[in-house]
Structures are given as C-alpha cells and as structure tokens.
Motif scaffolding. Structure first.
Motif, PDB file in Angstrom:
ATOM      1  N   ALA A 281      11.400  -4.464  -5.656  1.00 29.95           N
ATOM      2  CA  ALA A 281      12.736  -5.073  -5.633  1.00 29.95           C
ATOM      3  C   ALA A 281      13.744  -4.128  -4.982  1.00 29.95           C
ATOM      4  N   MET A 282      13.686  -2.860  -5.350  1.00 32.49           N
ATOM      5  CA  MET A 282      14.592  -1.874  -4.748  1.00 32.49           C
ATOM      6  C   MET A 282      14.326  -1.762  -3.246  1.00 32.49           C
ATOM      7  N   ASN A 283      13.063  -1.749  -2.851  1.00 32.46           N
ATOM      8  CA  ASN A 283      12.683  -1.618  -1.445  1.00 32.46           C
ATOM      9  C   ASN A 283      13.129  -2.831  -0.636  1.00 32.46           C
ATOM     10  N   ASP A 284      13.091  -4.015  -1.250  1.00 32.49           N
ATOM     11  CA  ASP A 284      13.539  -5.225  -0.555  1.00 32.49           C
ATOM     12  C   ASP A 284      15.036  -5.155  -0.235  1.00 32.49           C
ATOM     13  N   GLU A 285      15.794  -4.496  -1.091  1.00 31.54           N
ATOM     14  CA  GLU A 285      17.245  -4.377  -0.885  1.00 31.54           C
ATOM     15  C   GLU A 285      17.575  -3.298   0.152  1.00 31.54           C
ATOM     16  N   CYS A 286      16.899  -2.181   0.085  1.00 29.98           N
ATOM     17  CA  CYS A 286      17.087  -1.066   1.024  1.00 29.98           C
ATOM     18  C   CYS A 286      15.796  -0.262   1.024  1.00 29.98           C
ATOM     19  N   GLY A 287      15.105  -0.261   2.148  1.00 32.17           N
ATOM     20  CA  GLY A 287      13.781   0.357   2.230  1.00 32.17           C
ATOM     21  C   GLY A 287      13.740   1.824   1.839  1.00 32.17           C
ATOM     22  N   HIS A 288      12.797   2.163   0.954  1.00 31.07           N
ATOM     23  CA  HIS A 288      12.582   3.554   0.571  1.00 31.07           C
ATOM     24  C   HIS A 288      12.152   4.348   1.795  1.00 31.07           C
ATOM     25  N   ILE A 289      12.524   5.602   1.840  1.00 24.43           N
ATOM     26  CA  ILE A 289      12.171   6.468   2.959  1.00 24.43           C
ATOM     27  C   ILE A 289      10.892   7.212   2.596  1.00 24.43           C
ATOM     28  N   ILE A 290       9.933   7.184   3.507  1.00 26.06           N
ATOM     29  CA  ILE A 290       8.678   7.871   3.261  1.00 26.06           C
ATOM     30  C   ILE A 290       8.323   8.797   4.428  1.00 26.06           C
ATOM     31  N   ALA A 291       7.622   9.864   4.073  1.00 30.51           N
ATOM     32  CA  ALA A 291       7.032  10.765   5.062  1.00 30.51           C
ATOM     33  C   ALA A 291       5.544  10.442   5.071  1.00 30.51           C
ATOM     34  N   VAL A 292       4.996  10.193   6.251  1.00 31.08           N
ATOM     35  CA  VAL A 292       3.614   9.746   6.375  1.00 31.08           C
ATOM     36  C   VAL A 292       2.848  10.681   7.301  1.00 31.08           C
ATOM     37  N   GLU A 293       1.649  11.046   6.863  1.00 33.90           N
ATOM     38  CA  GLU A 293       0.751  11.841   7.701  1.00 33.90           C
ATOM     39  C   GLU A 293      -0.642  11.242   7.593  1.00 33.90           C
ATOM     40  N   ASN A 294      -1.228  10.904   8.734  1.00 33.43           N
ATOM     41  CA  ASN A 294      -2.572  10.306   8.775  1.00 33.43           C
ATOM     42  C   ASN A 294      -2.691   9.093   7.847  1.00 33.43           C
ATOM     43  N   GLY A 295      -1.649   8.291   7.788  1.00 28.00           N
ATOM     44  CA  GLY A 295      -1.660   7.075   6.990  1.00 28.00           C
ATOM     45  C   GLY A 295      -1.377   7.282   5.512  1.00 28.00           C
ATOM     46  N   ASP A 296      -1.152   8.522   5.090  1.00 30.38           N
ATOM     47  CA  ASP A 296      -0.888   8.826   3.685  1.00 30.38           C
ATOM     48  C   ASP A 296       0.574   9.186   3.464  1.00 30.38           C
ATOM     49  N   VAL A 297       1.155   8.653   2.396  1.00 30.07           N
ATOM     50  CA  VAL A 297       2.515   9.009   2.009  1.00 30.07           C
ATOM     51  C   VAL A 297       2.467  10.412   1.402  1.00 30.07           C
ATOM     52  N   VAL A 298       3.181  11.359   2.030  1.00 26.32           N
ATOM     53  CA  VAL A 298       3.198  12.748   1.553  1.00 26.32           C
ATOM     54  C   VAL A 298       4.565  13.133   0.993  1.00 26.32           C
ATOM     55  N   GLY A 299       5.498  12.199   1.025  1.00 30.95           N
ATOM     56  CA  GLY A 299       6.821  12.417   0.453  1.00 30.95           C
ATOM     57  C   GLY A 299       7.587  11.115   0.458  1.00 30.95           C
ATOM     58  N   TYR A 300       8.565  11.033  -0.446  1.00 31.97           N
ATOM     59  CA  TYR A 300       9.380   9.822  -0.503  1.00 31.97           C
ATOM     60  C   TYR A 300      10.757  10.128  -1.057  1.00 31.97           C
TER      61      TYR A 300
ATOM     62  N   GLN B  14       0.837  -1.206   0.000  1.00 37.63           N
ATOM     63  CA  GLN B  14       0.000   0.000   0.000  1.00 37.63           C
ATOM     64  C   GLN B  14       0.874   1.259   0.000  1.00 37.63           C
ATOM     65  N   GLU B  15       1.938   1.263   0.781  1.00 38.38           N
ATOM     66  CA  GLU B  15       2.842   2.417   0.804  1.00 38.38           C
ATOM     67  C   GLU B  15       3.550   2.577  -0.539  1.00 38.38           C
ATOM     68  N   LEU B  16       3.966   1.465  -1.137  1.00 42.13           N
ATOM     69  CA  LEU B  16       4.618   1.525  -2.449  1.00 42.13           C
ATOM     70  C   LEU B  16       3.646   2.048  -3.515  1.00 42.13           C
ATOM     71  N   GLU B  17       2.403   1.638  -3.430  1.00 44.95           N
ATOM     72  CA  GLU B  17       1.395   2.127  -4.375  1.00 44.95           C
ATOM     73  C   GLU B  17       1.144   3.622  -4.179  1.00 44.95           C
ATOM     74  N   GLN B  18       1.206   4.100  -2.946  1.00 46.98           N
ATOM     75  CA  GLN B  18       1.052   5.531  -2.688  1.00 46.98           C
ATOM     76  C   GLN B  18       2.242   6.318  -3.234  1.00 46.98           C
ATOM     77  N   ILE B  19       3.433   5.724  -3.168  1.00 51.35           N
ATOM     78  CA  ILE B  19       4.611   6.357  -3.775  1.00 51.35           C
ATOM     79  C   ILE B  19       4.358   6.533  -5.274  1.00 51.35           C
ATOM     80  N   LEU B  20       3.882   5.459  -5.922  1.00 49.97           N
ATOM     81  CA  LEU B  20       3.638   5.521  -7.366  1.00 49.97           C
ATOM     82  C   LEU B  20       2.553   6.541  -7.713  1.00 49.97           C
ATOM     83  N   SER B  21       1.549   6.664  -6.879  1.00 45.74           N
ATOM     84  CA  SER B  21       0.492   7.651  -7.106  1.00 45.74           C
ATOM     85  C   SER B  21       1.047   9.074  -7.024  1.00 45.74           C
ATOM     86  N   LEU B  22       1.861   9.337  -6.014  1.00 43.03           N
ATOM     87  CA  LEU B  22       2.489  10.655  -5.864  1.00 43.03           C
ATOM     88  C   LEU B  22       3.442  10.922  -7.027  1.00 43.03           C
TER      89      LEU B  22
END
Length: 176
Positions: free
Chosen positions: A50-69, A11-19
């Motif tokens: 695949a990239m996230n499995d190797e080293c987790g992407h950094i995300i900024a989250v507010e109220n369950g929503d990814v607002v930056g990555y 879900q977080e990865l999909e929010q990254i793609l949406s942003l």
C-alpha cells in the motif's frame, strides 16, 4: 554494479521484508545492534504494498537482489503502523502548517554492502524521486542507534526534536 530504482514488483517487496527480518532489533545481538545498527518496525507485505503504491520505495539492486532500501511513507499512512503514530503526532506539533514532506519509514543496507555509499545514494534517489510538491524527508532514529544517527547527520539531516515514546528516546530529523 549497483543501481537504484523504485520498487515495482512483489518479488522486490518480499526481498525488502527478508532484509528487514535480518536486521530487526530482535534478530541481532546487543553487540551487533551497537556496531551495525538495527531497524525497529516490522512491516507486513500488505502495508508495504500500500505504501509503495502511493510512493515507490527506493531500492538498491545488485544482480537482481535488493541490497538496500529506503521506505517511502506518505503522511496518509500516519495512523497505519501503531509504533509510528507518536512520530506523526510529534511532526504535527513541530510543523503544524507543513504537509509537503515524505516520511522515510525505514532504511537498511545489507551487512555485505555497508560502507559503499548505498545509504547516501538511497537518500539521494529518494529525494530526487519525491512526488511533486514534496520538498523534505522526515524520519526518526532511536537514540541507541548511534550508527544510524551518525549516518543521517552525514547525509545532512537536522534535528527537529528529541522526544520519548515507548520507553525510548527518539530523534525526529529532517532533510530539506
């Protein structure tokens, strides 16, 4: 309240793609590109995972929503995204002996959350969460993306090289 973490769900990865979709150069007017900046690379969910499995992407989250990555791209993915291959070739030219870097594959903050320190905090979190043995973050910025160049300089990035690829002028930059 905004908090920072490594992405840990589809879900977080999909929010990254949406942003990402909202901020791709092809999705913005010329005025928006100049004023707000833009992202260039369009990732698939498969490569993002695949990239996230190797080293987790950094995300900024507010109220369950990814607002930056900030996407972490281990050098082993240097051949995975065609438009980024020239960047890895340039890194190898300017730093042939150094392999203790992580590439920041893309950074983006939602328009509604810009100017609140999220960009800086994404990089701070990324730097603090680098795998053991990694001591630098490298990325490139399209010379036309003045907002991004200024933001990276403000965080402490230094220019390694300016080069041309794909009809664009790129700034290869490093944060140690």
């Amino acid at each position: 309240m905004i908090y920072y973490k490594q992405a840990s769900s589809d879900q977080e990865l999909e929010q990254i793609l949406s942003l990402q979709q909202k901020n791709l150069i092809k999705s913005l007017s010329h005025e928006e590109q100049e004023k707000e900046g833009f992202v260039t690379v369009e990732h698939s969910l498969e490569i993002l995972k695949a990239m996230n499995d190797e080293c987790g992407h950094i995300i900024a989250v507010e109220n369950g929503d990814v607002v930056g990555y900030a996407l972490c791209m281990h050098p082993i993915f240097g051949d995975s995204i065609e438009v980024l291959r020239p960047m890895f070739a340039e890194i190898n030219k300017v730093m042939p002996e150094k392999n203790n870097y992580m590439v920041m594959g893309q950074i983006c903050v939602a328009k509604s959350h810009r100017g609140k320190g999220i960009f800086r905090n994404l990089y701070l979190t990324m730097k603090n969460r680098l795998p053991e043995g990694f001591d630098a973050i490298i990325t490139e910025v399209d010379e036309k993306n003045k907002r991004s160049l200024a933001a990276h300089a403000a965080v402490g990035f230094k220019t390694l090289k300016v080069y041309k690829s794909g009809g664009k002028k790129w700034h290869l930059i490093i944060l140690e």
